[in-house]
Design an enzyme around this catalytic site. Structure first.
Site, PDB file in Angstrom:
ATOM      1  CB  VAL A  12      -0.942  -0.008   1.228  1.00 16.05           C
ATOM      2  CG1 VAL A  12      -1.773   1.248   1.279  1.00 16.05           C
ATOM      3  CG2 VAL A  12      -1.837  -1.237   1.196  1.00 16.05           C
ATOM      4  CG  PHE A 153     -11.270   0.456  -1.492  1.00 12.00           C
ATOM      5  CD1 PHE A 153     -12.015  -0.373  -0.668  1.00 12.00           C
ATOM      6  CD2 PHE A 153     -11.360   1.832  -1.297  1.00 12.00           C
ATOM      7  CE1 PHE A 153     -12.846   0.150   0.320  1.00 12.00           C
ATOM      8  CE2 PHE A 153     -12.188   2.365  -0.314  1.00 12.00           C
ATOM      9  CZ  PHE A 153     -12.936   1.524   0.498  1.00 12.00           C
ATOM     10  NE  ARG A 155      -8.735  -5.093  -8.442  1.00 12.88           N
ATOM     11  CZ  ARG A 155      -9.096  -5.149  -9.714  1.00 12.88           C
ATOM     12  NH1 ARG A 155      -9.688  -6.212 -10.179  1.00 12.88           N
ATOM     13  NH2 ARG A 155      -8.870  -4.141 -10.533  1.00 12.88           N
ATOM     14  CB  ALA A 253     -16.499 -21.587  -7.989  1.00 10.97           C
ATOM     15  N   GLY A 254     -13.597 -21.697  -6.698  1.00 10.05           N
ATOM     16  CA  GLY A 254     -12.272 -22.309  -6.726  1.00 10.05           C
ATOM     17  C   GLY A 254     -11.794 -22.719  -5.361  1.00 10.05           C
ATOM     18  CB  CYS A 261      -7.035  -7.736   2.122  1.00 16.53           C
ATOM     19  SG  CYS A 261      -5.843  -6.437   1.939  1.00 16.53           S
ATOM     20  CE  LYS A 264      -4.658  -7.351   7.209  1.00 18.39           C
ATOM     21  NZ  LYS A 264      -5.369  -6.112   7.415  1.00 18.39           N
ATOM     22  NE  ARG A 328       1.230 -10.398   2.813  1.00 16.15           N
ATOM     23  CZ  ARG A 328       1.142  -9.070   2.842  1.00 16.15           C
ATOM     24  NH1 ARG A 328       1.028  -8.441   3.988  1.00 16.15           N
ATOM     25  NH2 ARG A 328       1.170  -8.377   1.723  1.00 16.15           N
TER      26      ARG A 328
HETATM   27  C1  UDX Z   1      -8.422  -7.359  -1.903  1.00 17.34           C
HETATM   28  C2  UDX Z   1      -9.496  -6.351  -2.326  1.00 17.34           C
HETATM   29  O1  UDX Z   1      -9.962  -6.641  -3.629  1.00 17.34           O
HETATM   30  C3  UDX Z   1      -8.976  -4.938  -2.238  1.00 17.34           C
HETATM   31  O2  UDX Z   1     -10.002  -4.023  -2.554  1.00 17.34           O
HETATM   32  C4  UDX Z   1      -8.518  -4.740  -0.806  1.00 17.34           C
HETATM   33  O3  UDX Z   1      -8.187  -3.471  -0.505  1.00 17.34           O
HETATM   34  C5  UDX Z   1      -7.386  -5.706  -0.500  1.00 17.34           C
HETATM   35  O4  UDX Z   1      -7.908  -7.022  -0.629  1.00 17.34           O
HETATM   36  P1  UDX Z   1      -6.359  -8.607  -3.009  1.00 17.34           P
HETATM   37  O5  UDX Z   1      -6.229  -9.339  -1.714  1.00 17.34           O
HETATM   38  O6  UDX Z   1      -5.157  -8.061  -3.654  1.00 17.34           O
HETATM   39  O7  UDX Z   1      -7.376  -7.379  -2.858  1.00 17.34           O
HETATM   40  O8  UDX Z   1      -6.988  -9.633  -4.047  1.00 17.34           O
HETATM   41  P2  UDX Z   1      -8.342  -9.867  -4.848  1.00 17.34           P
HETATM   42  O9  UDX Z   1      -8.059  -9.820  -6.286  1.00 17.34           O
HETATM   43  O10 UDX Z   1      -9.448  -9.030  -4.353  1.00 17.34           O
HETATM   44  O11 UDX Z   1      -8.615 -11.400  -4.464  1.00 17.34           O
HETATM   45  C6  UDX Z   1      -8.741 -11.803  -3.114  1.00 17.34           C
HETATM   46  C7  UDX Z   1      -8.847 -13.291  -3.013  1.00 17.34           C
HETATM   47  O12 UDX Z   1     -10.106 -13.751  -3.461  1.00 17.34           O
HETATM   48  C8  UDX Z   1      -7.830 -14.079  -3.816  1.00 17.34           C
HETATM   49  O13 UDX Z   1      -7.400 -15.169  -3.039  1.00 17.34           O
HETATM   50  C9  UDX Z   1      -8.585 -14.553  -5.016  1.00 17.34           C
HETATM   51  O14 UDX Z   1      -8.057 -15.752  -5.552  1.00 17.34           O
HETATM   52  C10 UDX Z   1      -9.958 -14.787  -4.417  1.00 17.34           C
HETATM   53  N1  UDX Z   1     -11.058 -14.663  -5.382  1.00 17.34           N
HETATM   54  C11 UDX Z   1     -11.333 -13.456  -5.956  1.00 17.34           C
HETATM   55  C12 UDX Z   1     -11.849 -15.769  -5.654  1.00 17.34           C
HETATM   56  O15 UDX Z   1     -11.612 -16.873  -5.141  1.00 17.34           O
HETATM   57  N2  UDX Z   1     -12.910 -15.622  -6.512  1.00 17.34           N
HETATM   58  C13 UDX Z   1     -13.205 -14.451  -7.085  1.00 17.34           C
HETATM   59  O16 UDX Z   1     -14.185 -14.397  -7.838  1.00 17.34           O
HETATM   60  C14 UDX Z   1     -12.403 -13.330  -6.818  1.00 17.34           C
END
Ligand code: UDX
Length: 445
Positions: A12, A153, A155, A253-254, A261, A264, A328
């Site tokens: 960040v 926010f 990603r 799905a997965g 984030c 936590k 993480r």
């Molecule tokens: C997230 C938020 O999107 C962001 O706004 C926030 O500030 C920080 O946390 P990030 O952790 O970088 O960002 O990843 P993101 O792309 O949002 O995915 C989070 C997790 O969800 C990943 O493990 C991803 O694999 C999973 N995911 C995401 C799914 O399993 N299915 C989805 O449809 C979308």
């Protein structure tokens, strides 16, 4: 041009510092870790984030971005200081505030002129008020300051794009004037700006992440139901997503969510709710469903292969998601642990996360590419949806495996194609087989 200082050069902080300098501001980024700062001064980034290196380099060369370990230097003539330090989860789930506390104290001790203190770290609701008290108490002599909450926010993997094109900027403060000043900084980004009070801004961040995590656990539950009923969750999600009330994002799905984030933040919000006497039923279910995703894939593998002792299992991808080296709370860590505990030999490949991963899973053999992972494997699990796995030479993969069994934990392949190629293919929630009857399912009139 404003003078901004940023405390913390993790994801960040570094993205915030780089992007604000790219918008023409004078930015100085501080970290207490000397090695990190020394590395940044040599042009070495502590994290992998697409495009970040270029933005950092461009602004360092232009003289708009500097790094330091000294609060005195960082705060000199500075109008804004952004707190971007980590707030890791403690064992119970509440956020560990020691870095925020240390940053607030150091700011108080080193500020020499009025200052807007902007908090970007994800912090428990009420932290802004607490930070204000901390600063007031730690100041050697009273100097005006205002605390503003401006949750991030971003990603990982998309952080630069997300910073430059935010869906919204949320600002919370007890001082409208201070919030307006921070709003001015964000004006070039042309995003909607929500100005509210401190606690509401802090809550917007938690509620947003918890909602997204809920969407993921929801679609994962639907995936399991699809699998049993003979439907295809990818098409179900696509069909749902056209409804703007649902939206098409975050319905993949997965293996569930991981990263720094969601796990936590959902835990911390549930903790805050429970501390205030609320039962966080939905949040607790979201976490439970998510935790089971990692076991689910190993259970399915055991069902297909029987005893895993001595079996060779390949992992494609290790990072918690594509385009990052972040490990993480990555599903790969738990999956590898389970496989090793069952006596399997585990090999893995990830385009960028292997360096970080190897210390977390020393018994996993790191391979040079995806083909080396497949070579002689009894089964391969797709753990991370890296693009380079989408276009593998699948015939080569099939021919080199001891048995062509693929568990596609991210649904990156098309079941029909995989079956035609001769794989035994297991996606997540891909129950549709093209036949009217499946596994003894009754065809309803
Ligand atoms: C997230 C938020 O999107 C962001 O706004 C926030 O500030 C920080 O946390 P990030 O952790 O970088 O960002 O990843 P993101 O792309 O949002 O995915 C989070 C997790 O969800 C990943 O493990 C991803 O694999 C999973 N995911 C995401 C799914 O399993 N299915 C989805 O449809 C979308």
């Amino acid at each position: 041009m404003r003078k901004i200082s940023v405390v913390g050069v993790g994801y960040v902080g570094l993205v915030t510092a780089a992007c604000f300098s790219d918008l023409g501001n004078q930015v100085i980024a501080l970290d207490i870790e000397e090695q990190r700062v020394a590395g940044l001064k040599r042009g070495e980034l502590p994290i992998y984030e697409p495009g970040l290196g270029e933005v950092v380099q461009r602004n360092v060369l232009a003289g708009r971005l500097n790094f330091t370990t000294s609060y005195k230097e960082a705060l000199a003539d500075c109008e804004f200081v952004f707190i971007c330090v980590g707030t890791p989860s403690s064992v119970d789930g509440d956020a560990d505030m020691k870095y925020v506390q240390a940053a607030a104290r150091s700011i108080a001790e080193n500020m020499t002129a009025p200052l807007v203190v902007v908090n970007k770290s994800t912090v428990p609701v009420g932290t802004g008020d607490w930070v204000a008290e901390l600063i007031k108490d730690a100041q050697p002599q009273p100097i005006d300051f205002w605390v503003v909450s401006c949750p991030e926010f971003l990603r990982e993997g998309e952080a630069i794009g997300d910073f430059m094109n935010p869906h919204r900027t949320v600002l919370g403060s007890t001082s409208r004037e201070a919030a307006d000043k921070v709003a001015q900084l964000h004006l070039p980004l042309r995003s909607p700006i929500v100005i509210t009070d401190l606690r509401t801004a802090e809550m917007i961040k938690y509620a947003s992440n918890a909602f997204l995590a809920t969407k993921i656990s929801f679609i994962n539950e639907i995936a399991d139901i699809c699998e049993s009923l003979g439907a295809d969750v990818k098409e179900v999600a696509a069909g749902m997503g056209f409804d703007p009330r649902i939206g098409k994002h975050f319905l993949e799905a997965g293996l569930g969510y991981g990263g720094s984030c969601f796990p936590k933040d959902v835990k911390a919000l549930a903790f805050m709710a429970e501390e205030m006497g609320h039962e966080a039923n939905i949040l607790n279910s979201v976490m439970e469903v998510n935790g089971l995703r990692r076991e689910m894939i190993v259970d399915r593998l055991k069902q297909a292969l029987g005893d895993l002792k001595g079996r060779s299992i390949g992992l494609l991808g290790l990072a918690f998601k594509a385009n990052t080296d972040d490990m993480r709370d990555a599903p790969s860590v738990d999956i590898a642990k389970e496989l090793l505990a069952a006596g399997a030999k585990v090999r893995a490949y990830d385009p960028v996360a292997m360096d970080v991963a190897k210390d977390l899973m020393p018994k996993v053999e790191m391979s040079k590419d995806a083909y080396a992972v497949a070579d002689g494997a009894d089964a391969v699990i797709v753990v991370t949806e890296w693009n380079e796995f989408r276009n593998l030479d699948l015939e080569r993969v099939r021919d080199s495996m001891s048995q062509p069994i693929i568990f596609d934990g991210r649904n990156i392949y098309r079941p029909e194609l995989m079956n035609t190629l001769g794989f035994t293919y297991h996606g997540v929630g891909r129950g549709y087989t093209g036949k009217r009857e499946k596994n003894g399912l009754k065809v309803r009139p």
